[in-house]
Design a protein around this motif. Structure first.
Motif, PDB file in Angstrom:
ATOM      1  N   GLU A 284       0.834  -1.203   0.000  1.00 16.56           N
ATOM      2  CA  GLU A 284       0.000   0.000   0.000  1.00 16.56           C
ATOM      3  C   GLU A 284       0.867   1.251   0.000  1.00 16.56           C
ATOM      4  OE1 GLU A 284      -3.501   2.078   2.719  1.00 16.56           O
ATOM      5  OE2 GLU A 284      -3.010  -0.050   2.988  1.00 16.56           O
ATOM      6  N   VAL A 285       1.909   1.247   0.836  1.00 17.00           N
ATOM      7  CA  VAL A 285       2.823   2.390   0.871  1.00 17.00           C
ATOM      8  C   VAL A 285       3.586   2.500  -0.447  1.00 17.00           C
ATOM      9  CG1 VAL A 285       4.895   3.330   1.973  1.00 17.00           C
ATOM     10  CG2 VAL A 285       3.065   2.350   3.373  1.00 17.00           C
TER      11      VAL A 285
ATOM     12  N   ARG B 228       2.596   1.717  -3.374  1.00 23.90           N
ATOM     13  CA  ARG B 228       1.738   2.297  -4.417  1.00 23.90           C
ATOM     14  C   ARG B 228       1.656   3.822  -4.292  1.00 23.90           C
ATOM     15  NH1 ARG B 228      -1.342  -2.537  -3.704  1.00 23.90           N
ATOM     16  NH2 ARG B 228      -2.577  -1.558  -2.050  1.00 23.90           N
ATOM     17  N   GLU B 229       1.760   4.301  -3.078  1.00 22.80           N
ATOM     18  CA  GLU B 229       1.676   5.742  -2.845  1.00 22.80           C
ATOM     19  C   GLU B 229       3.023   6.435  -3.032  1.00 22.80           C
ATOM     20  OE1 GLU B 229      -1.105   7.380  -2.274  1.00 22.80           O
ATOM     21  OE2 GLU B 229      -2.317   5.545  -2.290  1.00 22.80           O
ATOM     22  N   VAL B 230       4.081   5.769  -2.593  1.00 29.47           N
ATOM     23  CA  VAL B 230       5.432   6.353  -2.658  1.00 29.47           C
ATOM     24  C   VAL B 230       6.332   5.363  -3.394  1.00 29.47           C
ATOM     25  CG1 VAL B 230       7.357   7.306  -1.358  1.00 29.47           C
ATOM     26  CG2 VAL B 230       5.025   7.475  -0.436  1.00 29.47           C
ATOM     27  N   GLU B 231       6.717   5.722  -4.600  1.00 28.54           N
ATOM     28  CA  GLU B 231       7.485   4.808  -5.450  1.00 28.54           C
ATOM     29  C   GLU B 231       8.800   4.382  -4.807  1.00 28.54           C
ATOM     30  OE1 GLU B 231       9.285   4.616 -10.002  1.00 28.54           O
ATOM     31  OE2 GLU B 231       7.933   6.247  -9.415  1.00 28.54           O
TER      32      GLU B 231
END
Length: 200
Positions: free
Chosen positions: A96-97, A99-102
């Motif tokens: 999940e992280v 997906r938000e922060v490459e």
């Protein structure tokens, strides 16, 4: 009333068979592209391996022979609990992280790699246990099961060792380590179910 050694062996065999079935169901669903109920399947596996660790440990203390095999089964069960726990508790948050922060993508990949490292180590131990019991069957009259178990055990041990040493993609798209490991688990269960009375 105490549980007899023979019944303990049968319980371990049943748990091994149940684990092989859940892993086969997971693989079949994943390969078909169907939705995989990870929480349910991995949760069931977590319970199976927790019980297996206890019963295999008890069998190792009561056994008169095959100590290496019982030790391998017990430690494989503990490693599988760790592996399932990583999958259930860490995969979701890390991806999940990511997906938000490459920049977090390598960390998510590292968690997956760690999980597979533990998975392959557990499969290597179960393959080792199969080799021990297969050699016993060769000396005890069940030559077909012995030879088949010995071949599958050696393939699974080598494939999973290579996955640990070289990475899980060492064989490309061929699931040699996982497939042979599940087959080894099934054969190990059969070996335990068929142990002569003097050994169980």
């Amino acid at each position: 009333m105490p549980i007899s050694f023979r019944n303990t062996v049968r319980l371990v065999a049943a748990l091994l068979l149940a684990a092989a079935v859940t892993q086969s169901v997971y693989t079949a669903l994943y390969a078909s592209g169907a939705e995989v109920p990870r929480q349910l399947l991995w949760g069931i596996e977590g319970v199976i391996f927790t019980l297996m660790a206890a019963f295999a440990g008890a069998a190792m203390l009561e056994a008169k022979q095959h100590f290496l095999a019982w030790s391998a089964i017990g430690f494989a069960a503990v490693l599988n609990v760790v592996q399932v726990g990583v999958g259930l508790t860490l995969f979701g948050p890390f991806f999940e992280v990511a997906r938000e922060v490459e920049a977090f993508a390598p960390a998510a990949a590292a968690i997956v790699a760690y999980s597979f490292m533990v998975y392959n180590a557990a499969k290597l131990l179960l393959a080792l246990a199969l080799i021990v019991f297969a050699l016993a069957r060769l000396g005890g009259g069940s030559r077909l099961l012995g030879w088949f178990g010995l071949v599958v055990g050696c393939v699974a041990a080598i494939a999973n060792a290579l996955s640990m040493a070289l990475g899980r993609d060492f064989a490309g798209e061929l699931p040699i380590a996982g497939g042979s490991g599940v087959l080894a688990t099934m054969l190990l269960a059969i070996c335990l179910f068929s142990l002569p009375r003097e050994e169980a």
